[in-house]
Design a protein around this motif. Structure first.
Motif, mmCIF file in Angstrom:
data_model
loop_
_atom_site.group_PDB
_atom_site.id
_atom_site.type_symbol
_atom_site.label_atom_id
_atom_site.label_comp_id
_atom_site.label_asym_id
_atom_site.label_seq_id
_atom_site.Cartn_x
_atom_site.Cartn_y
_atom_site.Cartn_z
ATOM 1 N N ALA A 430 0.826 -1.219 0.000
ATOM 2 C CA ALA A 430 0.000 0.000 0.000
ATOM 3 C C ALA A 430 0.858 1.267 0.000
ATOM 4 N N GLY A 431 2.188 1.122 -0.021
ATOM 5 C CA GLY A 431 3.083 2.276 -0.108
ATOM 6 C C GLY A 431 3.523 2.840 1.218
ATOM 7 N N ARG A 432 3.224 2.140 2.331
ATOM 8 C CA ARG A 432 3.634 2.632 3.645
ATOM 9 C C ARG A 432 5.036 2.099 3.980
ATOM 10 N N ASN A 433 5.783 2.887 4.755
ATOM 11 C CA ASN A 433 7.128 2.522 5.177
ATOM 12 C C ASN A 433 7.032 1.751 6.495
ATOM 13 N N VAL A 434 7.055 0.428 6.409
ATOM 14 C CA VAL A 434 6.842 -0.425 7.588
ATOM 15 C C VAL A 434 7.928 -1.502 7.624
ATOM 16 N N VAL A 435 8.465 -1.758 8.841
ATOM 17 C CA VAL A 435 9.434 -2.831 9.028
ATOM 18 C C VAL A 435 8.852 -3.875 9.969
ATOM 19 N N GLN A 436 9.367 -5.101 9.848
ATOM 20 C CA GLN A 436 8.912 -6.177 10.709
ATOM 21 C C GLN A 436 9.693 -6.150 12.024
ATOM 22 N N GLY A 437 8.973 -6.188 13.122
ATOM 23 C CA GLY A 437 9.607 -6.188 14.439
ATOM 24 C C GLY A 437 8.545 -6.200 15.523
ATOM 25 N N ASP A 438 8.901 -6.698 16.677
ATOM 26 C CA ASP A 438 7.978 -6.757 17.809
ATOM 27 C C ASP A 438 8.509 -5.871 18.925
ATOM 28 N N ALA A 439 7.844 -4.728 19.128
ATOM 29 C CA ALA A 439 8.311 -3.770 20.129
ATOM 30 C C ALA A 439 8.133 -4.285 21.553
ATOM 31 N N ALA A 440 7.397 -5.398 21.717
ATOM 32 C CA ALA A 440 7.259 -6.010 23.037
ATOM 33 C C ALA A 440 8.303 -7.089 23.264
ATOM 34 N N ASP A 441 9.352 -7.045 22.441
ATOM 35 C CA ASP A 441 10.398 -8.068 22.471
ATOM 36 C C ASP A 441 11.749 -7.385 22.678
ATOM 37 N N THR A 442 12.525 -7.889 23.622
ATOM 38 C CA THR A 442 13.834 -7.287 23.895
ATOM 39 C C THR A 442 14.754 -7.351 22.675
ATOM 40 N N ASP A 443 14.615 -8.402 21.863
ATOM 41 C CA ASP A 443 15.449 -8.533 20.662
ATOM 42 C C ASP A 443 15.285 -7.341 19.725
ATOM 43 N N PHE A 444 14.048 -6.855 19.576
ATOM 44 C CA PHE A 444 13.782 -5.737 18.669
ATOM 45 C C PHE A 444 14.624 -4.524 19.056
ATOM 46 N N TRP A 445 14.642 -4.199 20.328
ATOM 47 C CA TRP A 445 15.368 -3.012 20.787
ATOM 48 C C TRP A 445 16.876 -3.234 20.739
ATOM 49 N N GLU A 446 17.304 -4.470 20.881
ATOM 50 C CA GLU A 446 18.732 -4.767 20.781
ATOM 51 C C GLU A 446 19.238 -4.592 19.353
ATOM 52 N N LYS A 447 18.358 -4.892 18.369
ATOM 53 C CA LYS A 447 18.772 -4.862 16.959
ATOM 54 C C LYS A 447 18.438 -3.539 16.264
ATOM 55 N N LEU A 448 17.745 -2.650 16.958
ATOM 56 C CA LEU A 448 17.234 -1.425 16.327
ATOM 57 C C LEU A 448 18.338 -0.385 16.136
ATOM 58 N N ASP A 449 18.398 0.168 14.911
ATOM 59 C CA ASP A 449 19.291 1.302 14.649
ATOM 60 C C ASP A 449 18.803 2.531 15.402
ATOM 61 N N ARG A 450 19.692 3.434 15.736
ATOM 62 C CA ARG A 450 19.291 4.667 16.401
ATOM 63 C C ARG A 450 18.784 5.674 15.369
ATOM 64 N N ALA A 451 17.739 6.434 15.727
ATOM 65 C CA ALA A 451 17.178 7.472 14.855
ATOM 66 C C ALA A 451 17.305 8.809 15.592
ATOM 67 N N PRO A 452 18.348 9.593 15.321
ATOM 68 C CA PRO A 452 18.632 10.798 16.127
ATOM 69 C C PRO A 452 17.582 11.893 16.028
ATOM 70 N N ASN A 453 16.811 11.949 14.936
ATOM 71 C CA ASN A 453 15.831 13.022 14.753
ATOM 72 C C ASN A 453 14.410 12.615 15.121
#
Length: 542
Positions: A430-453
């Protein structure tokens, strides 16, 4: 005597839970206590029937949650198979050596008996693993899914053993079971019509006990296998998860009977307890073997370690295998008791290990990373998020609606996060910018790139605990922007505000306000339309 049985079982379960261990250890202890009072399995035939029902419903529930595709992943099917083979190859010589050193429980056993013991000891506890994952909120994490997949493969190995152990040649009518998938549309139609109340529970019991266990037993196959197969057949239905939840307490209650029957087989001697303690010393080897295999399949060392700790124990399925083996005379009856004690002691080791898993990884991560194979598993690589201004966690109807509203003004500056891959694919199409990940999972935050803005994070997940967890992780990462959340209940709004969320919107209150605005708008438009018509009529008359 029945009230005393219930009271003793409840008391033992509560005492064990009080010290942070699974209540099933308490049920085993309760069986030993009841045996001291002169109660044995033969005096309670109903208890054995309930125990059998518990095992059948356990396998049915496993089937309901089974995604067949997950079993075809190398880290699951190959990891579990190789671990089973390696465990048997390691344990058989070890048990033989212990027998040669004078342990009487092992000294007279043949090689095939030692292999059977090694097979029973190779399993990990499904009940313990699921309980740990649920308590941590990590059921949908990668390590959680890998652990559950391996456990299901082990359960399938156990069911195959139970089926073969029946010993009887199946009826020629067993071939007709191949046609069961043809009945799927009819079964699904009935599934659709049972609703959500007691009929749903009754439907599940009929499927598990009649169409599954009963039908398979009728044609000479193991009832447990039938329950698993019918569960898998129903797993693709939209209400399969709801059915599993509705049967959960039936399954748990009947499994209490199973653990009681184990304890009612007799008391362990000091020699039995000593041998069980020696077997628990093997559990670290079991963990190391899982760690090596999973990193070999290119999972991150952290994912592999958490999975290995989750599987680092002995299993209730080992008890089921031992129960069949002792009833057939393949193993001495005392081995039921020894494995029961080893199971309990392994939980004493596994519980603190799982609680301290993250701290252990942080301490030894540099050494553990040396085990990693590159390129890493596709699901275990770093999540590239770019540099968005707005982050939406949960892309259901609320999240996708919020995304579209923001996109009207900030196109290209929004990122959605969704844990269901099919929804991720839908949004991308549908043209949306979406990535696969579970924010209720510690792994997601461990693997997440930082977004400074990053300026705003919108919590749109349906699970309140997941939203709270995400807030804690953002605070741990020193996020300084705004936090907003959608909730369904007012008490959830209060706890989110206390945790640091700046603005909280109650879904139902917002829906009610939106409905009133819509109605008032329609009424105002209607009145204005009538006024315009009256003016037109006046002008025409004039």
């Amino acid at each position: 005597m029945e009230p005393a049985i219930l009271i003793i079982t409840l008391a033992c379960g509560l005492l064990v839970k009080r010290i942070g261990l699974p209540p099933l250890i308490g049920y085993l202890v309760a069986g030993f206590v009841l045996y001291l009072f002169g109660i044995d399995e033969s005096s309670l035939p109903l208890l054995e029937q309930l125990a059998n029902l518990g095992v059948i419903l356990l396998l049915f529930a496993i089937g309901l949650k089974l995604d067949i595709r997950s079993l075809f992943k190398a880290e699951v099917w190959a990891g579990s198979s190789l671990h089973l083979l390696a465990s048997i190859v390691f344990l058989v010589p070890l048990l033989k050596l212990l027998g040669l050193l004078g342990l009487e429980q092992l000294s007279g056993l043949e090689l095939n008996q030692l292999a059977l013991l090694a097979f029973a000891l190779s399993f990990s506890s499904t009940i313990f693993a699921v309980k740990v994952l649920e308590d941590k909120g990590d059921m949908q994490s990668l390590y959680g899914r890998v652990a559950i997949g391996i456990l299901i493969m082990q359960d399938i190995f156990a069911v195959l053993f139970l089926t073969i152990s029946k010993g009887d040649i199946p009826s020629i009518w067993a071939l007709g079971l191949i046609l069961l998938p043809l009945a799927k549309p009819l079964i699904y139609k009935a599934f659709d019509r049972v609703g959500h109340g007691e009929l749903l529970v009754l439907f599940g019991l009929v499927m598990a006990l009649v169409l599954g266990a009963g039908l398979f037993e009728l044609v000479g196959l193991k009832p447990d296998l039938g329950a698993l197969v019918i569960g898998i057949l129903l797993a693709g239905h939209a209400k399969s998860s709801e059915l599993a939840k509705s049967l959960f307490y039936f399954k748990e209650l009947f499994l209490v009977a199973f653990f009681l029957t184990v304890g009612l087989n007799g008391l362990p001697s000091f020699a039995d307890i000593g041998l069980a303690a020696l077997l628990v010393l093997v559990v670290p080897i079991k963990i190391i073997l899982f760690l090596y295999l999973l990193t070999h399949f290119k999972l991150r060392s952290r994912t592999s370690l958490l999975t290995s700790f989750n599987l680092g124990n002995y299993s209730e399925f080992g008890l089921i295998v031992a129960a069949v083996a002792t009833s057939k005379g393949w193993l001495p009856a005392q081995w039921m008791i020894i494995i029961a004690v080893a199971l309990s002691l392994s939980f004493l080791l596994a519980a603190p290990l799982n609680n301290a898993a993250s701290r252990i990884y942080q301490k030894y991560q540099h050494r553990l990373k040396r085990l990693e194979r590159h390129p890493l598993h596709p699901e275990d690589r770093q999540i590239r998020v770019g540099n968005p201004r707005f982050l939406i966690l949960g892309m259901g109807r609320v999240g996708s609606g919020a995304y579209d509203e923001l996109a009207n003004k900030f196109e290209g500056e929004i990122l959605g996060v969704e844990h269901k891959q099919e929804l991720v694919d839908f949004h991308r199409q549908a043209g949306r910018n979406v990535v696969q990940g579970d924010a209720a999972d510690t792994d997601f935050w461990e693997k997440l790139d930082r977004a400074p803005n990053l300026e705003l994070v919108l919590l749109a997940m349906p699970n309140h605990i997941g939203n709270l967890f995400a807030v804690k992780q953002l605070q741990r990462l020193n996020y300084q922007g705004k936090l907003s959340a959608i909730v369904q209940y007012s008490e959830d709004a209060a706890s989110l505000k206390e945790s640091g969320v700046h603005s909280v919107f109650n879904l139902y209150e917002a829906a009610g306000a939106g409905f009133v605005d819509h109605v008032l708008h329609e009424l105002t438009s209607g009145e204005q339309h009538l006024a315009d018509l009256a003016v037109d009529e006046t002008e025409k008359t004039a």
